[in-house]
Write a protein that holds these residues in place. Structure first.
Motif, PDB file in Angstrom:
ATOM      1  N   UNK A   1       3.240 -16.261  -7.349  1.00  9.00           N
ATOM      2  CA  UNK A   1       4.508 -16.363  -8.090  1.00  9.00           C
ATOM      3  C   UNK A   1       5.449 -15.239  -7.639  1.00  9.00           C
ATOM      4  N   UNK A   2       6.664 -15.619  -7.324  1.00  5.37           N
ATOM      5  CA  UNK A   2       7.568 -14.553  -6.882  1.00  5.37           C
ATOM      6  C   UNK A   2       8.321 -13.987  -8.083  1.00  5.37           C
ATOM      7  N   UNK A   3       8.613 -12.724  -7.990  1.00  4.02           N
ATOM      8  CA  UNK A   3       9.330 -12.076  -9.085  1.00  4.02           C
ATOM      9  C   UNK A   3      10.702 -11.676  -8.577  1.00  4.02           C
ATOM     10  N   UNK A   4      11.680 -11.813  -9.440  1.00  5.56           N
ATOM     11  CA  UNK A   4      13.020 -11.467  -8.969  1.00  5.56           C
ATOM     12  C   UNK A   4      13.212  -9.957  -8.933  1.00  5.56           C
ATOM     13  N   UNK A   5      12.370  -9.270  -9.673  1.00  3.73           N
ATOM     14  CA  UNK A   5      12.540  -7.824  -9.738  1.00  3.73           C
ATOM     15  C   UNK A   5      11.394  -7.112  -9.027  1.00  3.73           C
ATOM     16  N   UNK A   6      11.750  -6.127  -8.236  1.00  5.59           N
ATOM     17  CA  UNK A   6      10.713  -5.335  -7.570  1.00  5.59           C
ATOM     18  C   UNK A   6      11.195  -3.896  -7.409  1.00  5.59           C
ATOM     19  N   UNK A   7      10.263  -3.012  -7.208  1.00  4.50           N
ATOM     20  CA  UNK A   7      10.619  -1.601  -6.971  1.00  4.50           C
ATOM     21  C   UNK A   7       9.802  -1.079  -5.788  1.00  4.50           C
ATOM     22  N   UNK A   8      10.300  -0.023  -5.177  1.00  7.20           N
ATOM     23  CA  UNK A   8       9.560   0.607  -4.090  1.00  7.20           C
ATOM     24  C   UNK A   8       8.916   1.889  -4.596  1.00  7.20           C
ATOM     25  N   UNK A   9       7.637   2.033  -4.314  1.00  9.84           N
ATOM     26  CA  UNK A   9       6.922   3.210  -4.809  1.00  9.84           C
ATOM     27  C   UNK A   9       6.055   3.822  -3.715  1.00  9.84           C
ATOM     28  N   UNK A  10       5.666   5.087  -3.929  1.00  9.58           N
ATOM     29  CA  UNK A  10       4.741   5.778  -3.023  1.00  9.58           C
ATOM     30  C   UNK A  10       3.652   6.424  -3.865  1.00  9.58           C
ATOM     31  N   UNK A  11       2.426   6.272  -3.437  1.00  6.75           N
ATOM     32  CA  UNK A  11       1.322   6.920  -4.141  1.00  6.75           C
ATOM     33  C   UNK A  11       0.120   6.949  -3.208  1.00  6.75           C
ATOM     34  N   UNK A  12      -0.957   7.579  -3.656  1.00  5.70           N
ATOM     35  CA  UNK A  12      -2.141   7.590  -2.809  1.00  5.70           C
ATOM     36  C   UNK A  12      -3.309   6.950  -3.539  1.00  5.70           C
ATOM     37  N   UNK A  13      -4.128   6.230  -2.777  1.00  9.31           N
ATOM     38  CA  UNK A  13      -5.321   5.606  -3.334  1.00  9.31           C
ATOM     39  C   UNK A  13      -6.519   6.048  -2.496  1.00  9.31           C
ATOM     40  N   UNK A  14      -7.472   6.669  -3.140  1.00 13.75           N
ATOM     41  CA  UNK A  14      -8.675   7.161  -2.463  1.00 13.75           C
ATOM     42  C   UNK A  14      -8.321   7.997  -1.226  1.00 13.75           C
ATOM     43  N   UNK A  15      -7.267   8.794  -1.346  1.00 12.72           N
ATOM     44  CA  UNK A  15      -6.868   9.686  -0.259  1.00 12.72           C
ATOM     45  C   UNK A  15      -5.967   9.046   0.781  1.00 12.72           C
ATOM     46  N   UNK A  16      -5.787   7.740   0.699  1.00 15.95           N
ATOM     47  CA  UNK A  16      -4.920   7.063   1.676  1.00 15.95           C
ATOM     48  C   UNK A  16      -3.516   6.919   1.079  1.00 15.95           C
ATOM     49  N   UNK A  33      -3.942  -3.221  -6.658  1.00 14.68           N
ATOM     50  CA  UNK A  33      -5.098  -2.666  -5.937  1.00 14.68           C
ATOM     51  C   UNK A  33      -5.949  -3.795  -5.351  1.00 14.68           C
ATOM     52  N   UNK A  34      -6.187  -4.831  -6.157  1.00 16.92           N
ATOM     53  CA  UNK A  34      -7.013  -5.948  -5.683  1.00 16.92           C
ATOM     54  C   UNK A  34      -6.323  -6.683  -4.541  1.00 16.92           C
ATOM     55  N   UNK A  35      -4.985  -6.749  -4.594  1.00 19.03           N
ATOM     56  CA  UNK A  35      -4.256  -7.422  -3.511  1.00 19.03           C
ATOM     57  C   UNK A  35      -4.365  -6.652  -2.202  1.00 19.03           C
ATOM     58  N   UNK A  36      -4.719  -5.382  -2.292  1.00 18.33           N
ATOM     59  CA  UNK A  36      -4.884  -4.558  -1.088  1.00 18.33           C
ATOM     60  C   UNK A  36      -6.345  -4.529  -0.623  1.00 18.33           C
ATOM     61  N   UNK A  71       4.585   2.239 -12.379  1.00 22.18           N
ATOM     62  CA  UNK A  71       4.356   3.519 -13.054  1.00 22.18           C
ATOM     63  C   UNK A  71       3.489   4.458 -12.225  1.00 22.18           C
ATOM     64  N   UNK A  72       2.843   3.933 -11.205  1.00 23.43           N
ATOM     65  CA  UNK A  72       1.958   4.765 -10.391  1.00 23.43           C
ATOM     66  C   UNK A  72       2.725   5.590  -9.371  1.00 23.43           C
ATOM     67  N   UNK A  73       4.048   5.386  -9.314  1.00 21.56           N
ATOM     68  CA  UNK A  73       4.870   6.133  -8.349  1.00 21.56           C
ATOM     69  C   UNK A  73       4.578   7.637  -8.424  1.00 21.56           C
ATOM     70  N   UNK A  74       4.225   8.221  -7.285  1.00 28.60           N
ATOM     71  CA  UNK A  74       3.994   9.668  -7.221  1.00 28.60           C
ATOM     72  C   UNK A  74       2.611  10.101  -7.660  1.00 28.60           C
ATOM     73  N   UNK A  75       1.751   9.147  -8.017  1.00 29.24           N
ATOM     74  CA  UNK A  75       0.455   9.570  -8.555  1.00 29.24           C
ATOM     75  C   UNK A  75      -0.655   9.467  -7.512  1.00 29.24           C
TER      76      UNK A  75
END
Lengths: 158, 280
Positions: A1-16, A33-36, A71-75
């Motif tokens: 399903x496509x969403x009309x609203x999106x944001x750009x974020x940066x964060x790290x997961x397991x050091x990556x 996370x699951x999509x990755x 909300x994970x932006x910067x975390x």
């Protein structure tokens, strides 16, 4: 399903580092996370009751179904895949030894909660362990063996 | 179990958040999100925009101001439970928060969020009413303070205006002869209660001088049972009399956990449990 609203974020997961990735605003972190390919984080209820999606965000355990990806932006995030140090190896071995992985669905959440218990350095009684994992459902009802595994991990590590 | 679409605004300061909220009636404040996101996932609510205030600095401070302990809206339940001031001045609040969901949710859910959301089954709104807390609201025209008793209007309905954001809760200190005693009945530790009671008791020696009874998970908001409290002071615990009084005073509303009849029964026996705790 496509969403009309999106944001750009940066964060790290397991050091990556995930830099400037685009996420739909309505997407919760567990789905992202699951999509990755990080499918260790499980989704049971998506309302915060079952605990299968528990991850660590900036050092504390949270429900990833109740955090928006935006909300994970910067975390800094750690999922069950990212816990592979000596301590967690011991915990996993104890889970194996006591047959605390039964069907395995609740295991990622149980392991993340155990991680938080071990980090707190507290010596907990069996009743207290039960209270600590009260937010994690095991529908095989294998709680006895899970408490055994956590108890032995606390005694071994702390 | 996926949230509907909405736009997202990350507020850097309280002024931006207020301005944004005042311009969009359908926008909703996002703090910890531990009640809002389940509601969105279950599509019980479909706001146009979430205004994320969780990154605003200094809104999570816990400090003493005069005769009050001031808890910043963004302090998480874990922050409050682990705070030395709270542990010293308000040990009862630490015990209450242990009953609020589970550790991973308390790490994210905020004090202000729970107070502002006004879930009738939640512990904190009833606690705020029982404690006579002051709720600090900031809006376009500045700050105003509302007593918790006047803040809750109905089911998830509060006195919060469309341009306002809850920024802090101020709890007056209990005096040496006052005690806040609470109990609840729930199916699983950490779940919403089937019925719960916050009782502020003022003692003269061992006699009850004054009593405030505030129920949660019984009706559409924290329910104050004034007449029943009077009966308890005058006659002590009498199941039939108190049950009759509660039935006339509170409009009990059943939910998935328990019928209205069961809530009335539980509300009555909770008084006995509170009195027993008081004796200990």
């Amino acid at each position: 399903m496509s969403a009309k609203n999106s944001v750009n974020i940066s964060f790290s997961v397991n050091g990556e580092n995930f830099d400037d990735v685009t996420v739909p605003t309505r997407q919760h972190l567990a789905d992202y996370l699951r999509s990755q390919g990080l499918t260790g984080t499980h989704l049971g209820c998506e309302q915060g009751a079952c605990g299968a999606c528990t991850i660590e965000m900036d050092g504390v355990a949270v429900r990833s179904c109740l955090v928006l990806a935006s909300q994970a932006n910067g975390s800094s995030i750690t999922t069950v895949e990212g816990f592979d140090d000596e301590v967690m190896q011991k915990v996993k071995n104890n889970f194996l030894k006591h047959n605390a992985f039964q069907c395995g669905f609740c295991s990622p959440g149980m392991l993340m909660t155990t991680k938080e218990i071990i980090s707190s350095k507290k010596k907990l009684s069996r009743d207290e362990i039960r209270s600590e994992i009260s937010g994690n459902y095991c529908r095989c009802t294998g709680y006895q063996s899970i408490v055994d595994a956590i108890e032995e991990s606390i005694n071994e590590i702390n | 179990m996926k949230a509907p679409d909405f736009s997202y605004f990350e507020a850097q300061n309280i002024e931006d958040a207020i301005k944004y909220k005042s311009e969009d009636d359908e926008a909703v404040i996002l703090a910890g999100g531990q009640s809002l996101l389940p509601a969105l996932n279950m599509r019980l609510s479909s706001p146009s925009c979430l205004i994320d205030i969780s990154k605003i600095n200094n809104l999570n401070e816990i400090k003493i101001e005069g005769d009050f302990i001031n808890i910043g809206a963004l302090a998480t339940h874990s922050d409050v439970m682990n705070n030395d001031l709270v542990r010293e001045k308000y040990p009862c609040l630490v015990d209450i928060l242990k009953m609020v969901a589970h550790a991973a949710i308390r790490n994210k859910g905020t004090h202000g969020g729970s107070i502002a959301y006004g879930d009738p089954a939640a512990e904190l709104p009833a606690f705020a009413v029982a404690m006579d807390a002051e709720i600090v609201l900031s809006g376009l025209s500045g700050q105003r303070i509302v007593n918790a008793k006047d803040f809750y209007l109905g089911l998830f309905e509060t006195d919060l205006k469309s341009d306002e954001i809850l920024t802090a809760i101020r709890y007056p200190f209990l005096s040496h002869n006052q005690h806040l005693i609470f109990d609840e009945v729930c199916r699983r530790h950490g779940d919403y209660a089937m019925a719960g009671l916050m009782a502020k008791v003022e003692l003269d020696q061992s006699k009850i001088n004054n009593l405030d009874l505030v129920y949660f998970a019984t009706g559409d908001k924290p329910n104050v049972a004034q007449n029943t409290a009077r009966l308890v002071i005058d006659n002590g615990y009498d199941y039939e009399k108190l049950k009759k009084s509660l039935a006339s005073e509170i409009d009990f509303a059943g939910d998935l956990n328990s019928s209205s009849e069961m809530k009335l029964h539980l509300a009555t026996i909770l008084i006995n449990k509170i009195l027993n705790k008081l004796e200990r």
